[in-house]
Design a protein around this motif. Structure first.
Motif, PDB file in Angstrom:
ATOM      1  N   ASP A 292     -44.868  56.901  12.582  1.00  5.35           N
ATOM      2  CA  ASP A 292     -43.814  57.726  11.999  1.00  5.35           C
ATOM      3  C   ASP A 292     -44.411  59.012  11.429  1.00  5.35           C
ATOM      4  OD1 ASP A 292     -41.916  58.789  10.020  1.00  5.35           O
ATOM      5  OD2 ASP A 292     -40.781  56.964  10.431  1.00  5.35           O
ATOM      6  N   ALA A 293     -43.884  60.159  11.891  1.00  9.68           N
ATOM      7  CA  ALA A 293     -44.408  61.455  11.460  1.00  9.68           C
ATOM      8  C   ALA A 293     -44.179  61.694   9.968  1.00  9.68           C
ATOM      9  CB  ALA A 293     -43.754  62.577  12.266  1.00  9.68           C
ATOM     10  N   SER A 294     -43.083  61.172   9.424  1.00  8.63           N
ATOM     11  CA  SER A 294     -42.816  61.382   7.998  1.00  8.63           C
ATOM     12  C   SER A 294     -43.820  60.609   7.135  1.00  8.63           C
ATOM     13  CB  SER A 294     -41.386  60.964   7.653  1.00  8.63           C
ATOM     14  OG  SER A 294     -41.205  59.568   7.823  1.00  8.63           O
ATOM     15  N   ASP A 295     -44.222  59.408   7.583  1.00  6.93           N
ATOM     16  CA  ASP A 295     -45.243  58.654   6.854  1.00  6.93           C
ATOM     17  C   ASP A 295     -46.578  59.397   6.870  1.00  6.93           C
ATOM     18  OD1 ASP A 295     -43.445  56.636   6.318  1.00  6.93           O
ATOM     19  OD2 ASP A 295     -44.107  55.349   7.975  1.00  6.93           O
ATOM     20  N   LEU A 296     -46.915  59.980   8.028  1.00  6.81           N
ATOM     21  CA  LEU A 296     -48.166  60.734   8.132  1.00  6.81           C
ATOM     22  C   LEU A 296     -48.126  61.970   7.235  1.00  6.81           C
ATOM     23  CD1 LEU A 296     -50.908  61.293   9.379  1.00  6.81           C
ATOM     24  CD2 LEU A 296     -49.752  62.342  11.340  1.00  6.81           C
ATOM     25  N   ARG A 297     -46.975  62.637   7.197  1.00  3.15           N
ATOM     26  CA  ARG A 297     -46.840  63.822   6.330  1.00  3.15           C
ATOM     27  C   ARG A 297     -47.041  63.440   4.872  1.00  3.15           C
ATOM     28  NH1 ARG A 297     -42.673  65.100   3.561  1.00  3.15           N
ATOM     29  NH2 ARG A 297     -41.262  63.814   4.817  1.00  3.15           N
ATOM     30  N   LYS A 298     -46.459  62.322   4.448  1.00  2.92           N
ATOM     31  CA  LYS A 298     -46.626  61.869   3.060  1.00  2.92           C
ATOM     32  C   LYS A 298     -48.092  61.518   2.766  1.00  2.92           C
ATOM     33  CE  LYS A 298     -41.928  59.989   2.760  1.00  2.92           C
ATOM     34  NZ  LYS A 298     -41.105  58.754   2.769  1.00  2.92           N
ATOM     35  N   ALA A 299     -48.753  60.918   3.751  1.00  3.75           N
ATOM     36  CA  ALA A 299     -50.167  60.576   3.567  1.00  3.75           C
ATOM     37  C   ALA A 299     -51.000  61.834   3.370  1.00  3.75           C
ATOM     38  CB  ALA A 299     -50.677  59.779   4.766  1.00  3.75           C
ATOM     39  N   LEU A 300     -50.768  62.831   4.205  1.00  4.00           N
ATOM     40  CA  LEU A 300     -51.520  64.084   4.094  1.00  4.00           C
ATOM     41  C   LEU A 300     -51.229  64.794   2.779  1.00  4.00           C
ATOM     42  CD1 LEU A 300     -51.117  65.311   7.772  1.00  4.00           C
ATOM     43  CD2 LEU A 300     -53.280  64.751   6.652  1.00  4.00           C
ATOM     44  N   GLU A 301     -49.968  64.779   2.372  1.00  3.73           N
ATOM     45  CA  GLU A 301     -49.590  65.444   1.119  1.00  3.73           C
ATOM     46  C   GLU A 301     -50.253  64.781  -0.088  1.00  3.73           C
ATOM     47  OE1 GLU A 301     -45.357  65.264   1.054  1.00  3.73           O
ATOM     48  OE2 GLU A 301     -45.080  67.019   2.372  1.00  3.73           O
ATOM     49  N   ALA A 302     -50.372  63.456  -0.030  1.00  2.00           N
ATOM     50  CA  ALA A 302     -50.985  62.739  -1.151  1.00  2.00           C
ATOM     51  C   ALA A 302     -52.500  62.905  -1.149  1.00  2.00           C
ATOM     52  CB  ALA A 302     -50.614  61.264  -1.088  1.00  2.00           C
ATOM     53  N   LEU A 303     -53.113  62.906   0.048  1.00  2.97           N
ATOM     54  CA  LEU A 303     -54.573  62.862   0.132  1.00  2.97           C
ATOM     55  C   LEU A 303     -55.252  64.229   0.066  1.00  2.97           C
ATOM     56  CD1 LEU A 303     -54.869  60.138   2.921  1.00  2.97           C
ATOM     57  CD2 LEU A 303     -55.633  59.898   0.553  1.00  2.97           C
ATOM     58  N   GLU A 304     -54.651  65.235   0.685  1.00  7.01           N
ATOM     59  CA  GLU A 304     -55.369  66.519   0.808  1.00  7.01           C
ATOM     60  C   GLU A 304     -55.766  67.126  -0.546  1.00  7.01           C
ATOM     61  OE1 GLU A 304     -55.357  70.611   3.400  1.00  7.01           O
ATOM     62  OE2 GLU A 304     -53.554  69.362   3.385  1.00  7.01           O
ATOM     63  N   PRO A 305     -54.870  67.176  -1.555  1.00 10.47           N
ATOM     64  CA  PRO A 305     -55.271  67.818  -2.822  1.00 10.47           C
ATOM     65  C   PRO A 305     -56.452  67.140  -3.514  1.00 10.47           C
ATOM     66  CG  PRO A 305     -52.884  67.502  -2.713  1.00 10.47           C
ATOM     67  CD  PRO A 305     -53.473  66.710  -1.591  1.00 10.47           C
ATOM     68  N   ILE A 306     -56.589  65.824  -3.342  1.00  8.63           N
ATOM     69  CA  ILE A 306     -57.678  65.133  -4.053  1.00  8.63           C
ATOM     70  C   ILE A 306     -58.908  64.950  -3.175  1.00  8.63           C
ATOM     71  CG2 ILE A 306     -56.175  63.938  -5.688  1.00  8.63           C
ATOM     72  CD1 ILE A 306     -56.381  61.463  -3.887  1.00  8.63           C
ATOM     73  N   ALA A 307     -58.712  64.845  -1.841  1.00 14.84           N
ATOM     74  CA  ALA A 307     -59.853  64.636  -0.946  1.00 14.84           C
ATOM     75  C   ALA A 307     -60.705  65.889  -0.827  1.00 14.84           C
ATOM     76  CB  ALA A 307     -59.374  64.202   0.433  1.00 14.84           C
ATOM     77  N   THR A 308     -60.135  67.031  -1.145  1.00 12.55           N
ATOM     78  CA  THR A 308     -60.886  68.291  -1.040  1.00 12.55           C
ATOM     79  C   THR A 308     -61.573  68.666  -2.353  1.00 12.55           C
ATOM     80  OG1 THR A 308     -58.788  69.442  -1.500  1.00 12.55           O
ATOM     81  CG2 THR A 308     -59.450  69.238   0.804  1.00 12.55           C
ATOM     82  N   GLN A 309     -61.447  67.825  -3.366  1.00  8.45           N
ATOM     83  CA  GLN A 309     -62.130  68.081  -4.631  1.00  8.45           C
ATOM     84  C   GLN A 309     -63.579  67.594  -4.543  1.00  8.45           C
ATOM     85  OE1 GLN A 309     -59.920  66.261  -7.827  1.00  8.45           O
ATOM     86  NE2 GLN A 309     -58.046  67.374  -7.372  1.00  8.45           N
ATOM     87  N   THR A 310     -64.447  68.223  -5.346  1.00  9.53           N
ATOM     88  CA  THR A 310     -65.866  67.834  -5.328  1.00  9.53           C
ATOM     89  C   THR A 310     -66.072  66.436  -5.902  1.00  9.53           C
ATOM     90  OG1 THR A 310     -66.191  68.910  -7.469  1.00  9.53           O
ATOM     91  CG2 THR A 310     -66.669  70.214  -5.488  1.00  9.53           C
ATOM     92  N   THR A 311     -65.093  65.949  -6.656  1.00  8.38           N
ATOM     93  CA  THR A 311     -65.207  64.617  -7.264  1.00  8.38           C
ATOM     94  C   THR A 311     -64.619  63.514  -6.390  1.00  8.38           C
ATOM     95  OG1 THR A 311     -63.125  65.023  -8.436  1.00  8.38           O
ATOM     96  CG2 THR A 311     -65.176  65.528  -9.614  1.00  8.38           C
ATOM     97  N   ALA A 312     -64.112  63.882  -5.215  1.00  3.35           N
ATOM     98  CA  ALA A 312     -63.475  62.892  -4.338  1.00  3.35           C
ATOM     99  C   ALA A 312     -64.483  61.825  -3.914  1.00  3.35           C
ATOM    100  CB  ALA A 312     -62.893  63.571  -3.106  1.00  3.35           C
ATOM    101  N   THR A 313     -64.010  60.584  -3.840  1.00  6.59           N
ATOM    102  CA  THR A 313     -64.880  59.483  -3.402  1.00  6.59           C
ATOM    103  C   THR A 313     -64.996  59.488  -1.880  1.00  6.59           C
ATOM    104  OG1 THR A 313     -63.089  57.890  -3.179  1.00  6.59           O
ATOM    105  CG2 THR A 313     -64.111  58.105  -5.364  1.00  6.59           C
TER     106      THR A 313
END
Length: 465
Positions: A292-313
């Motif tokens: 589902d494209a909407s599920d993927l969009r929600k995943a990207l929206e949730a992950l991108e802001p924190i995954a691009t931080q220097t503190t991301a695990t």
């Protein structure tokens, strides 16, 4: 005249004796004053002052076990460096030499050795205490702790069983006994020990954490959730408690409850990246399952802001990389997954995904390196045999027939039954110049399937050489 001189000598002796007696009394008084001064300073947390006072007492009375014991305890209280703990050890050893029957000294020696992580020595100290007095549950507990640190689980379990026999309400001892039993993989007995610890002290968080982990390992999600919810109720200020509840719902395939729980966590802890990492994981798994494209969009929206931080695990970056792969952004996914593989501590699950996208982009050596590293990091890999074949196939594409043969052989040893793998092994052996081994291997392949076209063709080529 002689009588007068003798009398004067006697009087002088008596005077000297009186002076010496007075000095002895004064020294004894000063000794006790310094001991009291040290005790008072120690009670107020003034360890340096206490050490100085006890040192003065030792100077007055070199054979005082008490002064050495107290100075050793003061060094231990101040023990913010290995040097200070070493000083404590020296004083306590002197005290033990002066009075071998002092159980208090033996206990303190054990405690300092534990702080120095000299667990074998600590266990010896506690055992020496027990030989003098075997009625202390706390000392048996400490012996169990030291023995576990020393890797001697049988002795640890025995000591802890003795501790809970002496004091059945000793919840910390039941907890530590559970840890030792878990180390021995006696999970049912470990669970019973943790249950007993919780029954005695319902707010004892470490036992509930271990019990929840035990239930997770046994896939008893309902029981795990019971403990996780209790932990959140006991410790509501920690966002990871509610995150754990949400992820447990996800493992139980209850995605809606996972989203509701993590949504509540986002409301309570809006500044906590872990909440959004968990939400991103939920939506990513939904997208991978449903497309589902909407599920993927929600995943990207949730992950991108924190995954691009220097503190991301590493784990969070890995989830973001997987989402990018699903979105078809393979070049960017490879960069993110490579960075995730270099972030410490590394989530091993990142590596097969990095291998997948690197191979897709034609970066075969990077793909192989990722898989080899995964094989090193993960002992209990359910796909170990198929991963070995994958590494071997990549090695063949990289014209590394020697490595390919080794990995095909490893896959066979791990239980691969695919006849085509045997043929590929024979091919790798032939290209590595091991013709006799290749002929023997292709014969095995033909025994499995005489009609196998690839095996028959390879056999003909080998006969011609």
């Amino acid at each position: 005249m002689k009588k007068i001189i003798a009398a004067l000598v006697v009087l002088a002796g008596l005077a000297a004796a009186g002076i010496l007696a007075d000095q002895a009394v004064e020294r004894e008084r000063d000794y006790h004053r310094l001991i009291d001064h040290g005790d008072d300073a120690l009670s107020r947390g003034q360890t340096f002052v206490a050490i100085e006072a006890y040192s003065g007492a030792i100077a007055l009375k070199r054979g005082s076990m008490l002064a050495y014991l107290k100075r050793g305890e003061a060094h231990q209280r101040r023990g913010d460096t290995p040097e200070m703990l070493a000083a404590a050890l020296r004083d306590l050893r002197t005290a033990a030499a002066l009075d071998p029957g002092s159980t208090r000294t033996l206990e303190k020696l054990g405690d300092v050795n534990v702080q120095l992580r000299r667990f074998a020595n600590a266990a010896e100290n506690y055992e020496a205490y027990i030989r003098l007095d075997d009625h202390s549950a706390e000392i048996f507990y400490k012996l169990g702790l030291a023995s576990r640190g020393d890797g001697r689980l049988t002795r640890a379990i025995s000591a802890l069983q003795q501790a809970v026999t002496i004091n059945p309400n000793f919840h910390e001892a039941h907890y530590l006994l559970g840890l030792c039993l878990k180390d021995r993989e006696q999970l049912a007995e470990a669970r019973a020990a943790f249950d007993r610890a919780i029954a005695l002290s319902p707010a004892f968080i470490p036992a509930r954490e271990e019990l929840a982990e035990l239930y997770r390992l046994q896939n008893r999600t309902r029981d795990e959730l019971e403990q996780l919810n209790a932990l959140f109720a006991l410790d509501p200020a920690k966002p990871e408690r509610l995150i754990a509840v949400g992820l447990a719902h996800l493992r139980a395939a209850n995605r809606e409850l996972a989203v509701v729980t993590l949504g509540r966590a986002a409301e309570l802890f809006p500044e906590t990246p872990g909440v959004y990492a968990a939400l991103g994981q939920v939506w990513l798994e939904a997208a991978e399952d449903s497309g589902d494209a909407s599920d993927l969009r929600k995943a990207l929206e949730a992950l991108e802001p924190i995954a691009t931080q220097t503190t991301a695990t590493s784990e969070t970056m890995g989830h973001f990389g997987r989402a990018l792969m699903l979105a078809g952004e393979h070049a960017r996914a490879e960069i993110v997954l490579r960075q995730a593989s270099q972030r410490f501590p590394t989530d091993p699950d990142v590596l097969p995904h990095l291998a997948t996208v690197a191979q897709r982009l034609g970066h075969l050596d990077e793909a192989r390196q990722a898989l080899v590293r995964y094989a090193v990091l993960v002992d209990e890999d359910r796909e170990k045999a198929s991963h070995a074949v994958w590494i071997a196939d990549l090695s063949m594409k990289l014209n590394d027939a020697v490595s390919a043969a080794a990995w095909y052989e490893k896959s066979e040893a791990l239980g691969t039954t695919d006849a085509s793998v045997v043929v590929r092994l024979a091919d790798a052996q032939a290209k590595a110049g091991k013709l006799d081994e290749a002929r023997a291997t292709v014969e095995r392949a033909l025994e499995k399937d005489p009609a196998d076209a690839a095996a028959r063709a390879l056999a003909r080529r080998l006969q011609a050489r």
